[in-house]
Write a protein that holds these residues in place. Structure first.
Motif, PDB file in Angstrom:
ATOM      1  N   LEU A  90      -1.582  47.306  43.377  1.00 57.92           N
ATOM      2  CA  LEU A  90      -3.019  47.244  43.651  1.00 57.92           C
ATOM      3  C   LEU A  90      -3.302  47.414  45.146  1.00 57.92           C
ATOM      4  N   VAL A  91      -2.498  46.767  45.963  1.00 57.62           N
ATOM      5  CA  VAL A  91      -2.684  46.860  47.414  1.00 57.62           C
ATOM      6  C   VAL A  91      -2.452  48.287  47.901  1.00 57.62           C
ATOM      7  N   LEU A  92      -1.437  48.949  47.336  1.00 55.54           N
ATOM      8  CA  LEU A  92      -1.075  50.296  47.798  1.00 55.54           C
ATOM      9  C   LEU A  92      -1.915  51.405  47.171  1.00 55.54           C
ATOM     10  N   GLN A  93      -2.592  51.114  46.069  1.00 52.95           N
ATOM     11  CA  GLN A  93      -3.340  52.159  45.368  1.00 52.95           C
ATOM     12  C   GLN A  93      -4.319  52.912  46.266  1.00 52.95           C
ATOM     13  N   PRO A  94      -5.180  52.224  47.031  1.00 52.35           N
ATOM     14  CA  PRO A  94      -6.090  52.967  47.910  1.00 52.35           C
ATOM     15  C   PRO A  94      -5.345  53.763  48.983  1.00 52.35           C
ATOM     16  N   VAL A  95      -4.259  53.192  49.496  1.00 51.31           N
ATOM     17  CA  VAL A  95      -3.478  53.889  50.521  1.00 51.31           C
ATOM     18  C   VAL A  95      -2.962  55.212  49.966  1.00 51.31           C
ATOM     19  N   ILE A  96      -2.413  55.159  48.757  1.00 49.69           N
ATOM     20  CA  ILE A  96      -1.852  56.367  48.141  1.00 49.69           C
ATOM     21  C   ILE A  96      -2.956  57.362  47.788  1.00 49.69           C
ATOM     22  N   SER A  97      -4.029  56.873  47.163  1.00 51.96           N
ATOM     23  CA  SER A  97      -5.110  57.766  46.730  1.00 51.96           C
ATOM     24  C   SER A  97      -5.779  58.463  47.907  1.00 51.96           C
ATOM     25  N   PHE A  98      -6.062  57.687  48.978  1.00 50.71           N
ATOM     26  CA  PHE A  98      -6.812  58.238  50.103  1.00 50.71           C
ATOM     27  C   PHE A  98      -5.930  58.943  51.133  1.00 50.71           C
ATOM     28  N   THR A  99      -4.651  59.055  50.845  1.00 48.80           N
ATOM     29  CA  THR A  99      -3.790  59.928  51.639  1.00 48.80           C
ATOM     30  C   THR A  99      -3.397  61.167  50.829  1.00 48.80           C
ATOM     31  N   PHE A 100      -3.007  60.959  49.570  1.00 52.41           N
ATOM     32  CA  PHE A 100      -2.551  62.094  48.767  1.00 52.41           C
ATOM     33  C   PHE A 100      -3.668  63.099  48.489  1.00 52.41           C
ATOM     34  N   HIS A 101      -4.788  62.644  47.948  1.00 51.78           N
ATOM     35  CA  HIS A 101      -5.827  63.589  47.514  1.00 51.78           C
ATOM     36  C   HIS A 101      -6.464  64.363  48.674  1.00 51.78           C
ATOM     37  N   PRO A 102      -6.876  63.701  49.758  1.00 52.46           N
ATOM     38  CA  PRO A 102      -7.382  64.492  50.887  1.00 52.46           C
ATOM     39  C   PRO A 102      -6.314  65.410  51.474  1.00 52.46           C
ATOM     40  N   GLY A 103      -5.077  64.905  51.582  1.00 50.51           N
ATOM     41  CA  GLY A 103      -3.995  65.715  52.130  1.00 50.51           C
ATOM     42  C   GLY A 103      -3.701  66.926  51.279  1.00 50.51           C
TER      43      GLY A 103
ATOM     44  N   THR B 150       8.722  55.942  47.770  1.00 46.92           N
ATOM     45  CA  THR B 150       8.703  57.403  47.759  1.00 46.92           C
ATOM     46  C   THR B 150       7.290  57.957  47.643  1.00 46.92           C
ATOM     47  N   VAL B 151       6.480  57.347  46.797  1.00 49.92           N
ATOM     48  CA  VAL B 151       5.114  57.850  46.606  1.00 49.92           C
ATOM     49  C   VAL B 151       4.273  57.653  47.860  1.00 49.92           C
ATOM     50  N   THR B 152       4.410  56.494  48.495  1.00 57.03           N
ATOM     51  CA  THR B 152       3.671  56.249  49.736  1.00 57.03           C
ATOM     52  C   THR B 152       4.105  57.219  50.822  1.00 57.03           C
ATOM     53  N   ALA B 153       5.413  57.450  50.931  1.00 53.65           N
ATOM     54  CA  ALA B 153       5.933  58.376  51.943  1.00 53.65           C
ATOM     55  C   ALA B 153       5.461  59.807  51.676  1.00 53.65           C
ATOM     56  N   ILE B 154       5.524  60.241  50.428  1.00 51.55           N
ATOM     57  CA  ILE B 154       5.088  61.598  50.074  1.00 51.55           C
ATOM     58  C   ILE B 154       3.610  61.779  50.382  1.00 51.55           C
ATOM     59  N   SER B 155       2.796  60.794  50.004  1.00 52.00           N
ATOM     60  CA  SER B 155       1.353  60.894  50.218  1.00 52.00           C
ATOM     61  C   SER B 155       1.020  60.936  51.707  1.00 52.00           C
ATOM     62  N   ALA B 156       1.681  60.076  52.487  1.00 50.20           N
ATOM     63  CA  ALA B 156       1.441  60.054  53.935  1.00 50.20           C
ATOM     64  C   ALA B 156       1.864  61.372  54.575  1.00 50.20           C
ATOM     65  N   LEU B 157       2.990  61.912  54.138  1.00 47.48           N
ATOM     66  CA  LEU B 157       3.472  63.186  54.677  1.00 47.48           C
ATOM     67  C   LEU B 157       2.509  64.320  54.348  1.00 47.48           C
ATOM     68  N   ILE B 158       1.982  64.300  53.130  1.00 50.84           N
ATOM     69  CA  ILE B 158       1.043  65.344  52.722  1.00 50.84           C
ATOM     70  C   ILE B 158      -0.227  65.285  53.567  1.00 50.84           C
ATOM     71  N   LEU B 159      -0.757  64.089  53.796  1.00 46.29           N
ATOM     72  CA  LEU B 159      -1.962  63.970  54.620  1.00 46.29           C
ATOM     73  C   LEU B 159      -1.667  64.381  56.065  1.00 46.29           C
ATOM     74  N   ALA B 160      -0.546  63.920  56.610  1.00 49.15           N
ATOM     75  CA  ALA B 160      -0.195  64.270  57.997  1.00 49.15           C
ATOM     76  C   ALA B 160      -0.045  65.770  58.154  1.00 49.15           C
ATOM     77  N   THR B 161       0.570  66.415  57.162  1.00 44.37           N
ATOM     78  CA  THR B 161       0.744  67.866  57.211  1.00 44.37           C
ATOM     79  C   THR B 161      -0.606  68.573  57.114  1.00 44.37           C
ATOM     80  N   GLY B 162      -1.459  68.082  56.221  1.00 46.39           N
ATOM     81  CA  GLY B 162      -2.766  68.697  56.049  1.00 46.39           C
ATOM     82  C   GLY B 162      -3.646  68.570  57.273  1.00 46.39           C
ATOM     83  N   LEU B 163      -3.522  67.454  57.986  1.00 49.58           N
ATOM     84  CA  LEU B 163      -4.352  67.213  59.166  1.00 49.58           C
ATOM     85  C   LEU B 163      -3.802  67.846  60.435  1.00 49.58           C
ATOM     86  N   ARG B 164      -2.598  68.384  60.354  1.00 50.10           N
ATOM     87  CA  ARG B 164      -1.972  68.922  61.556  1.00 50.10           C
ATOM     88  C   ARG B 164      -2.685  70.190  62.003  1.00 50.10           C
ATOM     89  N   VAL B 165      -3.466  70.032  63.058  1.00 51.08           N
ATOM     90  CA  VAL B 165      -4.218  71.172  63.581  1.00 51.08           C
ATOM     91  C   VAL B 165      -3.400  71.915  64.617  1.00 51.08           C
TER      92      VAL B 165
END
Length: 260
Positions: A165-178, A237-252
């Motif tokens: 429950l604690v991680l759900q918003p972290v994962i959702s709001f990193t993976f989907h925007p990323g 793994t899911v938190t790491a993947i989601s964070a990596l996806i967002l970081a990659t997507g935001l990399r200008v």
């Protein structure tokens, strides 16, 4: 009463974290337009409706196959479905995850296509809002539905559920925007289908793992000794993947050259 308080706290946390995520995106990335979020919400709703229909096909096949036995033994169909899931849980997990990935990422591809780059972030946020909405529904349904399981397993599941429950918003709001940003970046260099494929694979991993854990625990296929280790691998793994996806997507910096 305690269960009601817990559910209300969970819902409050999920709604508050959603608002905080929007504020953070607006402050540290770009200020978005409200209708971009609504576009994401609309496309995600269409995706999950069609996804649910296709995901239900295996269960419908089992039900229709044994429907003639229902009048004499109403519980037999439930037993057949549970038996089918138990004996095919790995293939079903892959199927459920793949269907989720194909539908959600395809609709994401359509939602961000030909839009300005920063719109993708907020469209992805809209996708995440629906994710959070389903978690809220799940929290409410827990007040009325309980899954029978051994007491020692319940203790582990309760702890894992809190972490989830604690991680759900972290994962959702990193993976989907990323994921939305990455697909839009790939589209802009003429490689949109490659971006779509990569996000389908990432989404399939996340949803397949989620479905397997939920059903393996519910059907007592894994004991307390495996609940925590498997859940730890999942969350890490899911938190790491989601964070990596967002970081990659935001990399200008480096621009689109990083995809060529």
């Amino acid at each position: 009463m305690m269960q009601l308080i817990t559910a209300l706290l969970a819902i409050t946390y999920l709604i508050t974290s959603s608002a905080i995520a929007y504020l953070l995106f607006s402050k540290f990335t770009w200020r978005g337009r409200a209708y971009w979020v609504l576009i994401g919400v609309g496309f995600m709703l269409l995706a999950v409706i069609l996804q649910a229909i296709v995901q239900g096909i295996p269960t419908l096949i089992i039900v229709f196959t044994h429907v003639s036995e229902a009048p004499t033994n109403p519980g037999s169909i439930i037993g057949f479905v549970q038996g089918f899931v138990k004996s095919n849980i790995y293939w079903l997990a892959i199927y459920m995850g793949l269907i989720a990935g194909v539908f959600q990422e395809t609709f994401r591809y359509l939602a961000v296509k030909d839009r300005e780059f920063k719109a993708s972030l907020y469209i992805g946020y809209g996708f995440a809002v629906i994710d959070i909405a389903f978690t809220v529904i799940s929290a409410l349904s827990s007040l009325f539905i309980t899954m029978p399981m051994e007491f020692n397993v319940q203790q582990y599941v309760a702890a894992v559920s809190i972490v989830g429950l604690v991680l759900q918003p972290v994962i959702s709001f990193t993976f989907h925007p990323g994921a939305s940003l990455i697909i839009r970046r790939y589209q802009s260099v003429g490689r949109g289908f490659l971006g779509l494929l990569l996000m389908i694979l990432a989404h399939t991993y996340i949803d397949s793992f989620t479905w397997y854990l939920d059903n393996a625990v519910a059907l007592n296929l894994i004991g307390p000794g495996l609940v925590v280790p498997l859940s730890s691998v999942f969350f890490a793994t899911v938190t790491a993947i989601s964070a990596l996806i967002l970081a990659t997507g935001l990399r200008v910096d480096g621009g689109l050259r990083s995809f060529t």
